[in-house]
Design a protein around this motif. Structure first.
Motif, PDB file in Angstrom:
ATOM      1  N   GLY A  37     -30.607  -0.259   9.383  1.00 41.32           N
ATOM      2  CA  GLY A  37     -30.163  -1.488   8.736  1.00 41.32           C
ATOM      3  C   GLY A  37     -30.799  -2.690   9.398  1.00 41.32           C
ATOM      4  O   GLY A  37     -31.027  -2.698  10.616  1.00 41.32           O
ATOM      5  N   VAL A  49     -30.001  -8.843   3.937  1.00 45.49           N
ATOM      6  CA  VAL A  49     -29.812  -7.564   4.601  1.00 45.49           C
ATOM      7  C   VAL A  49     -30.505  -6.460   3.811  1.00 45.49           C
ATOM      8  O   VAL A  49     -30.718  -6.573   2.595  1.00 45.49           O
ATOM      9  N   SER A  50     -30.857  -5.383   4.520  1.00 42.70           N
ATOM     10  CA  SER A  50     -31.439  -4.216   3.873  1.00 42.70           C
ATOM     11  C   SER A  50     -31.010  -2.979   4.642  1.00 42.70           C
ATOM     12  O   SER A  50     -30.774  -3.030   5.848  1.00 42.70           O
ATOM     13  N   ILE A  51     -30.907  -1.855   3.930  1.00 44.28           N
ATOM     14  CA  ILE A  51     -30.514  -0.579   4.521  1.00 44.28           C
ATOM     15  C   ILE A  51     -31.389   0.518   3.944  1.00 44.28           C
ATOM     16  O   ILE A  51     -31.620   0.581   2.734  1.00 44.28           O
ATOM     17  N   PHE A  59     -25.229   5.222   4.352  1.00 44.57           N
ATOM     18  CA  PHE A  59     -25.427   3.873   3.823  1.00 44.57           C
ATOM     19  C   PHE A  59     -24.128   3.079   3.913  1.00 44.57           C
ATOM     20  O   PHE A  59     -24.111   1.936   4.400  1.00 44.57           O
ATOM     21  N   LEU A  62     -23.218   2.168   7.565  1.00 44.90           N
ATOM     22  CA  LEU A  62     -24.092   1.100   8.056  1.00 44.90           C
ATOM     23  C   LEU A  62     -23.688  -0.241   7.457  1.00 44.90           C
ATOM     24  O   LEU A  62     -23.588  -1.259   8.153  1.00 44.90           O
ATOM     25  N   ALA A  63     -23.459  -0.251   6.138  1.00 48.67           N
ATOM     26  CA  ALA A  63     -23.055  -1.492   5.474  1.00 48.67           C
ATOM     27  C   ALA A  63     -21.747  -2.009   6.055  1.00 48.67           C
ATOM     28  O   ALA A  63     -21.599  -3.217   6.315  1.00 48.67           O
ATOM     29  N   MET A  66     -22.467  -3.539   9.529  1.00 50.54           N
ATOM     30  CA  MET A  66     -23.265  -4.755   9.427  1.00 50.54           C
ATOM     31  C   MET A  66     -22.453  -5.906   8.857  1.00 50.54           C
ATOM     32  O   MET A  66     -22.524  -7.045   9.352  1.00 50.54           O
ATOM     33  N   THR A  76     -29.015  -9.666  -0.624  1.00 48.59           N
ATOM     34  CA  THR A  76     -30.012  -8.605  -0.613  1.00 48.59           C
ATOM     35  C   THR A  76     -30.743  -8.613  -1.944  1.00 48.59           C
ATOM     36  O   THR A  76     -30.239  -9.146  -2.939  1.00 48.59           O
ATOM     37  N   TRP A  89     -24.963  -1.101  -2.727  1.00 49.20           N
ATOM     38  CA  TRP A  89     -24.585  -2.481  -2.398  1.00 49.20           C
ATOM     39  C   TRP A  89     -23.348  -2.908  -3.175  1.00 49.20           C
ATOM     40  O   TRP A  89     -22.524  -3.671  -2.654  1.00 49.20           O
TER      41      TRP A  89
END
Length: 263
Positions: A37, A49-51, A59, A62-63, A66, A76, A89
């Motif tokens: 991430g 942000v990006s993953i 995913f 991590l989201a 973050m 994003t 997302w």
């Protein structure tokens, strides 16, 4: 560095979410990196942000981490065709803020129909690298203020090229301008990294509908064509009908669409 455990639904081993650097996280499963991430502040001040993760559960975790550690609002950008990423997302609470169409723009004047296009009387096109920087900054600031007072600058395509804090000119050498005897009336920015990208075409409010934008575009595309580029690329917000009409009128074709999401 901080580490937070998470038990993956695909393994009995604990997946650890670890911040490995400022605004960077890894998901580790038995020392194997199974997700990454990132967060990056764009030149317009917004935090994107990006993953990249191997499975939905990673995913989502991590989201979750973050979003807990980063300040809101967060943004994003995803390719609209990537349904799985968009869904990820959305699970994290992001909603669609806007859609941008990516156009492929031909450069050949015989294809665009711009071979005979000239600026209006009293206006000249100053090629990229030859603009007077002080006048360039004045017209850039004036156009930004005009846009901000109406639809808002954040409705413009996202600016992703790094520049110094507070500086709205990416690189003066990338701008061609439309010039009157005493000031600049409009500008076009073309940046070539992997492929030519038209990042901005803009004309001062009081000078619009005179053919200045079309003349700037004709100049920039002719220059690219002479340099051996068959096409350029640009992004247009779906609500900007005038911009869409300008590009579609010279044979540009929408190739894909990006969604900007916000939480």
């Amino acid at each position: 560095m901080n580490t937070k455990p998470f038990t993956s639904g695909l393994s009995e081993d604990a997946v650890m979410i670890t911040r490995v650097a400022d605004r960077q996280w890894h998901a580790l499963d038995d020392d194997l990196v199974v997700g990454r991430g990132y967060a990056e502040r764009r030149p317009d001040g917004r935090l994107f942000v990006s993953i990249d993760a191997w499975c939905d559960a990673t995913f989502d975790r991590l989201a979750e981490v973050m979003l807990t550690e980063l300040p809101a609002p967060l943004y994003t950008v995803v390719d609209e065709a990537d349904v799985e990423l968009t869904a990820g997302w959305r699970r994290a609470g992001f909603t669609i803020r806007r859609r941008e169409w990516e156009y492929m723009v031909p450069t050949d004047p015989q294809v665009t129909g711009l071979e005979a296009v000239l600026p209006p009387s009293g206006v000249t096109i100053v090629p990229a690298g030859q603009a007077e920087e002080s006048l360039l900054r004045v017209v850039d600031r004036a156009i930004r203020d005009e846009v901000e007072a109406t639809v808002g600058w954040q409705s413009m395509p996202a600016e992703v090229i790094p520049r110094p804090e507070g500086d709205t000119i990416v690189d003066p050498s990338k701008y061609a301008v439309a010039a009157a005897p005493d000031r600049y009336l409009g500008l076009i920015r073309v940046v070539t990294v992997n492929r030519p990208r038209i990042g901005l075409v803009a004309v001062r409010a009081g000078e619009q509908r005179r053919g200045i934008a079309r003349a700037l575009l004709a100049h920039a595309l002719r220059t690219l064509h002479r340099s051996g580029f068959a096409a350029a690329w640009t992004e247009v917000h779906e609500s900007h009908q005038a911009a869409s009409a300008l590009f579609e009128g010279i044979g540009a074709r929408p190739m894909s669409s990006n969604l900007e999401l916000v939480r």
